[in-house]
Design a protein around this motif. Structure first.
Motif, PDB file in Angstrom:
ATOM      1  N   ALA A  29       0.841  -1.204   0.000  1.00 27.81           N
ATOM      2  CA  ALA A  29       0.000   0.000   0.000  1.00 27.81           C
ATOM      3  C   ALA A  29       0.874   1.252   0.000  1.00 27.81           C
ATOM      4  CB  ALA A  29      -0.927  -0.009   1.211  1.00 27.81           C
ATOM      5  N   PHE A  30       1.948   1.248   0.779  1.00 30.54           N
ATOM      6  CA  PHE A  30       2.862   2.389   0.783  1.00 30.54           C
ATOM      7  C   PHE A  30       3.489   2.572  -0.596  1.00 30.54           C
ATOM      8  CE2 PHE A  30       7.109   4.174   1.270  1.00 30.54           C
ATOM      9  CZ  PHE A  30       6.793   5.397   1.843  1.00 30.54           C
ATOM     10  N   GLN A  31       3.928   1.470  -1.188  1.00 27.58           N
ATOM     11  CA  GLN A  31       4.513   1.538  -2.527  1.00 27.58           C
ATOM     12  C   GLN A  31       3.513   2.113  -3.527  1.00 27.58           C
ATOM     13  OE1 GLN A  31       6.966  -1.557  -5.085  1.00 27.58           O
ATOM     14  NE2 GLN A  31       4.855  -2.202  -4.872  1.00 27.58           N
ATOM     15  N   ALA A  43       7.764  -3.086  -7.033  1.00 23.04           N
ATOM     16  CA  ALA A  43       8.082  -4.492  -6.801  1.00 23.04           C
ATOM     17  C   ALA A  43       6.774  -5.274  -6.741  1.00 23.04           C
ATOM     18  CB  ALA A  43       8.850  -4.647  -5.497  1.00 23.04           C
ATOM     19  N   GLU A  44       6.815  -6.525  -7.146  1.00 22.11           N
ATOM     20  CA  GLU A  44       5.606  -7.345  -7.130  1.00 22.11           C
ATOM     21  C   GLU A  44       5.434  -8.098  -5.820  1.00 22.11           C
ATOM     22  OE1 GLU A  44       5.317  -9.818 -10.566  1.00 22.11           O
ATOM     23  OE2 GLU A  44       5.788  -8.170 -11.900  1.00 22.11           O
ATOM     24  N   ARG A  45       6.522  -8.203  -5.049  1.00 23.41           N
ATOM     25  CA  ARG A  45       6.431  -8.943  -3.791  1.00 23.41           C
ATOM     26  C   ARG A  45       7.418  -8.381  -2.781  1.00 23.41           C
ATOM     27  NH1 ARG A  45       9.753 -14.372  -5.475  1.00 23.41           N
ATOM     28  NH2 ARG A  45      11.135 -13.230  -6.827  1.00 23.41           N
ATOM     29  N   THR A  46       7.194  -8.743  -1.551  1.00 27.77           N
ATOM     30  CA  THR A  46       8.069  -8.320  -0.475  1.00 27.77           C
ATOM     31  C   THR A  46       9.072  -9.429  -0.171  1.00 27.77           C
ATOM     32  OG1 THR A  46       6.587  -9.203   1.206  1.00 27.77           O
ATOM     33  CG2 THR A  46       6.253  -6.903   0.554  1.00 27.77           C
ATOM     34  N   ALA A  47      10.044  -9.119   0.671  1.00 24.95           N
ATOM     35  CA  ALA A  47      11.026 -10.108   1.120  1.00 24.95           C
ATOM     36  C   ALA A  47      10.901 -10.245   2.629  1.00 24.95           C
ATOM     37  CB  ALA A  47      12.433  -9.656   0.755  1.00 24.95           C
ATOM     38  N   VAL A  55       8.227  -7.561   6.971  1.00 25.47           N
ATOM     39  CA  VAL A  55       8.661  -7.744   5.592  1.00 25.47           C
ATOM     40  C   VAL A  55       9.421  -6.508   5.140  1.00 25.47           C
ATOM     41  CG1 VAL A  55       6.723  -9.266   5.024  1.00 25.47           C
ATOM     42  CG2 VAL A  55       6.509  -6.798   4.633  1.00 25.47           C
ATOM     43  N   ARG A  56      10.153  -6.655   4.033  1.00 28.94           N
ATOM     44  CA  ARG A  56      10.882  -5.528   3.458  1.00 28.94           C
ATOM     45  C   ARG A  56      10.569  -5.443   1.975  1.00 28.94           C
ATOM     46  NH1 ARG A  56      16.941  -6.106   5.201  1.00 28.94           N
ATOM     47  NH2 ARG A  56      16.683  -8.023   4.060  1.00 28.94           N
ATOM     48  N   LEU A  57      10.692  -4.228   1.466  1.00 31.95           N
ATOM     49  CA  LEU A  57      10.397  -3.960   0.060  1.00 31.95           C
ATOM     50  C   LEU A  57      11.344  -2.863  -0.406  1.00 31.95           C
ATOM     51  CD1 LEU A  57       8.160  -4.202  -2.300  1.00 31.95           C
ATOM     52  CD2 LEU A  57       7.222  -2.146  -1.240  1.00 31.95           C
ATOM     53  N   ARG A  58      11.898  -3.021  -1.580  1.00 34.61           N
ATOM     54  CA  ARG A  58      12.746  -1.986  -2.163  1.00 34.61           C
ATOM     55  C   ARG A  58      12.103  -1.520  -3.464  1.00 34.61           C
ATOM     56  NH1 ARG A  58      19.056  -2.803  -2.491  1.00 34.61           N
ATOM     57  NH2 ARG A  58      18.822  -2.013  -0.387  1.00 34.61           N
ATOM     58  N   CYS A  59      11.933  -0.212  -3.580  1.00 37.08           N
ATOM     59  CA  CYS A  59      11.390   0.344  -4.828  1.00 37.08           C
ATOM     60  C   CYS A  59      12.132   1.600  -5.175  1.00 37.08           C
ATOM     61  CB  CYS A  59       9.891   0.608  -4.707  1.00 37.08           C
ATOM     62  SG  CYS A  59       9.369   1.716  -3.397  1.00 37.08           S
TER      63      CYS A  59
END
Length: 59
Positions: A29-31, A43-47, A55-59
């Motif tokens: 949602a933040f992305q 990104a399509e998925r988190t890590a 979880v983590r996400l890089r965009c």
């Protein structure tokens, strides 16, 4: 997450955002909020690190 290096930000105006969140829905949602305001590679998925919360996400 992999470290950020010069190749990731090789041009002026490029930015890397690392997001840490409690769950996938929150991170994505933040992305989406970022993507609605700026040209953002999404990104399509988190890590998730085994044994670590959230979880983590890089965009």
């Amino acid at each position: 997450m992999d470290p950020i290096n010069e190749a990731h930000v090789s041009e002026p105006g490029l930015l890397v955002v690392d997001v840490a969140a409690a769950d996938d829905d929150t991170a994505l949602a933040f992305q989406q909020l970022l993507a609605e305001r700026w040209a953002t590679a999404t990104a399509e998925r988190t890590a998730q690190d085994a044994g670590e919360p959230g979880v983590r996400l890089r965009c």
